[in-house]
Design an enzyme around this catalytic site. Structure first.
Site, short mmCIF file in Angstrom:
data_model
loop_
_atom_site.label_atom_id
_atom_site.label_comp_id
_atom_site.label_asym_id
_atom_site.label_seq_id
_atom_site.Cartn_x
_atom_site.Cartn_y
_atom_site.Cartn_z
N TYR A 1 -2.05 -2.59 10.44
CA TYR A 1 -2.67 -2.16 9.40
C TYR A 1 -1.14 -1.27 8.39
O TYR A 1 -0.62 -2.24 7.35
CB TYR A 1 -3.68 -1.31 8.48
N SER B 1 0.96 -1.03 0.17
CA SER B 1 -0.24 0.06 -0.50
C SER B 1 0.99 1.37 0.08
O SER B 1 2.16 1.25 0.69
CB SER B 1 -0.60 -0.01 1.05
P1 NAD Z 1 -11.87 -6.69 -0.60
O1 NAD Z 1 -11.83 -5.76 1.08
O2 NAD Z 1 -12.65 -5.42 -1.76
O3 NAD Z 1 -11.17 -7.68 -1.06
C1 NAD Z 1 -9.86 -8.17 -0.13
C2 NAD Z 1 -10.25 -9.84 -0.41
O4 NAD Z 1 -9.69 -9.92 0.97
C3 NAD Z 1 -12.03 -10.15 0.63
O5 NAD Z 1 -12.66 -10.14 -1.00
C4 NAD Z 1 -11.50 -10.75 1.91
O6 NAD Z 1 -12.54 -12.07 1.71
C5 NAD Z 1 -10.16 -11.27 1.17
N1 NAD Z 1 -9.71 -11.84 2.62
C6 NAD Z 1 -9.59 -11.15 4.03
N2 NAD Z 1 -8.95 -11.92 4.23
C7 NAD Z 1 -8.68 -13.70 3.76
C8 NAD Z 1 -7.62 -14.27 4.26
N3 NAD Z 1 -7.81 -14.48 5.42
N4 NAD Z 1 -8.17 -15.25 3.50
C9 NAD Z 1 -8.32 -15.41 1.82
N5 NAD Z 1 -9.21 -14.49 1.60
C10 NAD Z 1 -9.30 -12.78 2.72
O7 NAD Z 1 -9.98 -5.48 -0.42
P2 NAD Z 1 -9.01 -4.12 -1.99
O8 NAD Z 1 -9.49 -2.87 -1.98
O9 NAD Z 1 -9.43 -5.37 -3.23
O10 NAD Z 1 -7.68 -4.42 -1.22
C11 NAD Z 1 -6.97 -5.51 -2.00
C12 NAD Z 1 -5.40 -5.86 -0.96
O11 NAD Z 1 -5.28 -4.23 -1.50
C13 NAD Z 1 -4.94 -5.74 0.38
O12 NAD Z 1 -4.52 -6.58 0.43
C14 NAD Z 1 -5.47 -4.66 0.27
O13 NAD Z 1 -4.84 -4.13 1.91
C15 NAD Z 1 -5.01 -3.98 -0.14
N6 NAD Z 1 -4.76 -2.39 -0.08
C16 NAD Z 1 -6.44 -1.95 -0.57
C17 NAD Z 1 -6.15 -0.46 -0.79
C18 NAD Z 1 -7.91 0.79 -0.85
O14 NAD Z 1 -7.86 1.71 -0.92
N7 NAD Z 1 -8.67 -0.68 -1.21
C19 NAD Z 1 -5.10 0.55 -0.67
C20 NAD Z 1 -4.34 -0.03 -0.75
C21 NAD Z 1 -3.87 -1.49 -0.90
#
Ligand code: NAD
Length: 257
Positions: free
Chosen positions: A157, A143
């Site tokens: 986080y 991130s």
């Molecule tokens: P999201 O919540 O839409 O998707 C995350 C997915 O991970 C979900 O489907 C959830 O069920 C799955 N998940 C969570 N814990 C799990 C586990 N223990 N085992 C298997 N699956 C699991 O979120 P997103 O925004 O698509 O996030 C994806 C990645 O991007 C994450 O690592 C998040 O930290 C990172 N990220 C997101 C943002 C943001 O602003 N949304 C910014 C930077 C980084």
């Protein structure tokens, strides 16, 4: 077709970045293992891909479980014969994550179990499989907060994503001569469930947007396109990178030397 004949594991594939990346990778010719602890969501994405003529299989896996991650890689190799792309993308941002004083031990431990241990386990079992394939590409979702921290307190986080970034760099160096590339995708703030659940008022959303030069949240489709670049041979000389896709956010924070 950028991923023709390749086999890709995408974790967190039920939602957000993972779901859009699974769809895009499949449309570029990959066989995609749609991995998530959300069984219904992962199935829905895999079914959507196969209905569109692609190749996909859903696997219900908790990435913080060593036995389940080992079985995820074993199933991939047994059924599809190889592993070319491993997108360690599943992650959580827990609602009660806060500053150093507010954050409970349980929140810290759960965040690290999924965001950090989950990535390590993927690499632990994915790297030998990739070595047998003759190389591959690992993408770990970190991130922008790994680089500059966050304006709203989410200490567990932020620390977890810092760990993902440094782990990525070390793995990239260790495995570079084995034709295994390892890069960290560092998204800016996105309009996905993860962040919108956390920034649950308009005031909090605006507080975050103040820091984004483009003045908008990113979309998961934009991250999927970046992940495709890192997954494919288009990025053949890219490893160990902090691949920022953040609407300019970190440039607004970081002052040049
Ligand atoms: P999201 O919540 O839409 O998707 C995350 C997915 O991970 C979900 O489907 C959830 O069920 C799955 N998940 C969570 N814990 C799990 C586990 N223990 N085992 C298997 N699956 C699991 O979120 P997103 O925004 O698509 O996030 C994806 C990645 O991007 C994450 O690592 C998040 O930290 C990172 N990220 C997101 C943002 C943001 O602003 N949304 C910014 C930077 C980084």
């Amino acid at each position: 077709m950028k991923l023709q004949w390749k086999v890709a594991i995408v974790t967190g594939a039920a939602s957000g970045i993972g779901a859009d990346s699974a769809r895009l990778f499949a449309s570029e010719g990959a066989t995609v293992l749609c991995v998530d602890r959300d069984h219904h969501g992962a199935n829905a994405v895999a079914n959507e891909i196969t209905a569109a003529g692609g190749r996909a299989k859903a696997l219900t896996v908790d990435v913080s479980s060593e036995a389940e991650v080992r079985s995820m890689v074993d199933t991939t190799v047994e059924e599809f014969g190889r592993l070319d792309v491993l997108f360690n993308n599943a992650g959580v941002m827990l609602p009660s994550d806060g500053d150093a004083e507010e954050t409970d031990e349980a929140v810290w431990d759960q965040t690290f179990a999924i965001n950090v241990k989950g990535v390590w386990l993927g690499c632990k079992y994915g790297i030998p499989a990739m070595r047998d394939t003759g190389g591959g590409s690992i993408i770990n979702t970190a991130s922008f907060v790994a680089v500059v921290g966050a304006a709203t307190a989410q200490l567990a986080y932020t620390a977890s994503k810092g760990a993902v970034l440094s782990m990525t760099k070390e793995l990239a160096v260790i495995h570079a001569r084995e034709n295994i590339r390892v890069n960290a995708l560092c998204p800016g703030p996105l309009e996905t469930k993860l962040l919108m659940d956390f920034l649950d008022t308009e005031e909090k959303k605006q507080r975050r947007l103040v820091h984004v030069p483009m003045g908008r949240f990113g979309q998961s489709e934009e991250m999927a396109k970046s992940a495709l670049f890192l997954a494919s041979d288009d990025s053949s000389y890219t490893t160990g990178s902090t691949f920022l896709v953040d609407g300019g956010l970190t440039s607004a924070y970081v002052t040049p030397e």
